[in-house]
Design an enzyme around this catalytic site. Structure first.
Site, PDB file in Angstrom:
ATOM      1  N   GLY A 304      27.821  32.879  14.521  1.00 58.23           N
ATOM      2  CA  GLY A 304      26.499  33.398  14.849  1.00 58.23           C
ATOM      3  C   GLY A 304      26.084  34.458  13.843  1.00 58.23           C
ATOM      4  N   GLU A 305      25.254  35.403  14.286  1.00 57.32           N
ATOM      5  CA  GLU A 305      24.732  36.497  13.440  1.00 57.32           C
ATOM      6  C   GLU A 305      23.717  36.006  12.416  1.00 57.32           C
ATOM      7  OE1 GLU A 305      27.836  38.668  11.439  1.00 57.32           O
ATOM      8  OE2 GLU A 305      28.953  39.063  13.278  1.00 57.32           O
ATOM      9  N   GLY A 306      23.534  34.692  12.306  1.00 59.40           N
ATOM     10  CA  GLY A 306      22.714  34.136  11.234  1.00 59.40           C
ATOM     11  C   GLY A 306      23.539  33.712  10.031  1.00 59.40           C
TER      12      GLY A 306
END
Lengths: 340, 340
Positions: A304-306
């Site tokens: 995640g987190e981009g």
């Protein structure tokens, strides 16, 4: 999406000094970028921003994750200090990171790159109640949308979506199940790493949540019933990219849950979406298929987190730059193939 | 490969602020880079060079391609003028392009970025004779190897391989069939685009070539019998990367034929190889499996030139940079997960 510009890019590709179609997915991506910008060649995105939306989730009370809730706020601090994976990956592609507090449990210190749009601290436990009031869900989507308009006004030419929220693969799987019609067991994964017993429990929690909220109606209601603050903001970011006609590179399962909501609200938004990668979460693949998106990367990421969106940005630039800079057969004096 | 540095990178990854293993393939790549450099964190490659080896092939007389032979030389001129796909993709990742004339039919104009190592103009038609004398094959491999030593001395910290040569998917498939033991029909593809009848003819030409050359013996003989100048130079580039302990990112089916030859000559060379992408050519997948390599990208590319290797370079940088720059749980004050 400008179909004329897209067709022009496809025709343009046939004149470039390479066998037709030999750049595969990059050719489709170049045509999409032309369609988004309304011009061929499309501009090469040079000033990307990664919007990382963070939120805490009541459903962690059901024991769906081994991580303590405090980690959400700790990781936001890590993003802002530049020490997280997304911080490093953003630097590598020259992207700014904008962190959005969409409902983190702990009070966060102010920071110039932190935008607080939270309507409530911690979403409702979706196994027992709605995650968000419908008004709050709408406001959070609107906040994501407005953020992209501001970023665009400041010169940002591409946005990427990211998330942080302990427990957030659970509401994401619930939203994906509701909006794709697939059963929870088919869209629920191990998130940051849980064993078989924990996975069975997580699926059961999602089944209970879906039973509680009843048959899905409109996407905004699904978001409010089963989603979360970061999912709402991400949906808004996707809609915002459509508003200002720039590409939006989406990350994994949480971002794809937000993308499903956005495409449910306005199907045109999907034209502006580039899938950064295929997460190992099964819900990501379900959402990609539902949206008809082919991801650029498939690297077994589940952070995640981009992170998977950031890693894909060089491919987006390359696809645009090919159209902008490659020589044509005529200009380069290269012979074409004989017809069979 | 330094196994201690590789183990240190793996242990280091467990301390970084993310769930263990959540960066998937990037974690393996980081460990490989540490093993190559002999230090954790490994250096971030900032000065890559893409070596594009070009050659013409006698086997085009068998009608295996719809493209005129002149295109090889025309495309070399295009590379040097900066108008080809690899020129654009190299600029995007800040790589220099070094073109190696390994046997182009037409005399080429001199250019500072063109290195002439050709031992003969046009290889032999492999359906009827050896592609190269054994001495020529050895000299071309040695030239590729020496080139990497020079580049490294000039500050290059990563090499990528590329190719240009009308008809060269045919000798590549022949080399891959010989070195993996798979039948020609399983490793032969449509190259730059041929129809079913042409594909059947191409497979038959490769079967005839393998029958002519007899059972494969050592990899250098296979290269001489069935390969070509660019395949030889690429094999040398892979061996050269091992010599100077830098990573080598390999492209599609032609580069993988060269990589099989290099790994046949010295199995240690494979430790320094990063597979840039999975080409649509079936021989590429056969070679990747034989070498035990997982490609970073899978974008339906079938261009060659080093395009799929160039596109992968940002991922290599990101993998190294994650180890160099991410915060640890301790340093960032982030709590770890509770044990199940």
């Amino acid at each position: 999406r400008d179909e004329r510009a897209e067709a022009a890019a496809r025709a343009h590709h046939l004149r470039l000094t390479k066998p037709a179609g030999s750049l595969g997915v990059l050719e489709d991506l170049g045509a999409q970028l032309a369609g988004i910008a309304g011009v061929d060649p499309p501009p090469v995105p040079r000033r990307p921003a990664i919007v990382v939306a963070a939120c805490d989730h009541g459903v962690v009370d059901e024991g769906v994750t081994p991580w303590p809730r405090d980690v959400t706020a700790q990781m936001v601090a890590n993003f802002l200090a530049g020490g997280a994976a997304i911080s490093v990956l953003a630097r590598e592609v020259g992207a700014s990171v904008v962190v959005v507090d969409a409902g983190v449990a702990t009070e966060l210190e102010r920071h110039p790159a932190l935008l607080d749009v939270a309507r409530r601290r911690v979403t409702g436990n979706i196994a027992q109640e709605a995650a968000l009031d419908l008004d709050d869900a709408r406001a959070l989507v609107e906040a994501g949308r407005a953020l992209v308009s501001s970023l665009h006004a400041y010169g940002i030419d591409l946005v990427a979506t990211g998330d942080m929220g302990i427990g957030n693969t659970t509401p994401s799987a619930a939203v994906i199940a509701a909006l794709t019609g697939r059963p929870p067991a088919a869209v629920t994964g191990r998130g940051t790493g849980i064993d078989d017993a924990q996975l069975a429990r997580k699926i059961e929690v999602i089944e209970r949540s879906l039973a509680r909220s009843g048959p899905p109606t409109d996407p905004m209601s699904v978001l409010a019933e089963l989603g979360g603050g970061e999912i709402a903001v991400i949906a808004g970011v996707v809609l915002g990219a459509m508003d200002v006609r720039i590409p939006v590179v989406v990350d994994g399962v949480i971002s794809l849950a937000g993308t499903l909501v956005a495409a449910g609200i306005d199907p045109v938004a999907a034209d502006f979406v580039i899938a950064g990668h295929r997460s190992v979460e099964p819900g990501a693949t379900a959402a990609l298929e539902h949206l008809g998106l082919r991801p650029l990367l498939d690297l077994d990421l589940r952070l995640g987190e981009g992170s998977g969106a950031a890693l894909a940005i060089p491919l987006v630039r390359s696809a645009a730059r090919i159209l902008a800079e490659m020589a044509t057969f005529d200009a380069a004096g290269v012979a074409e193939r004989s017809e069979a």
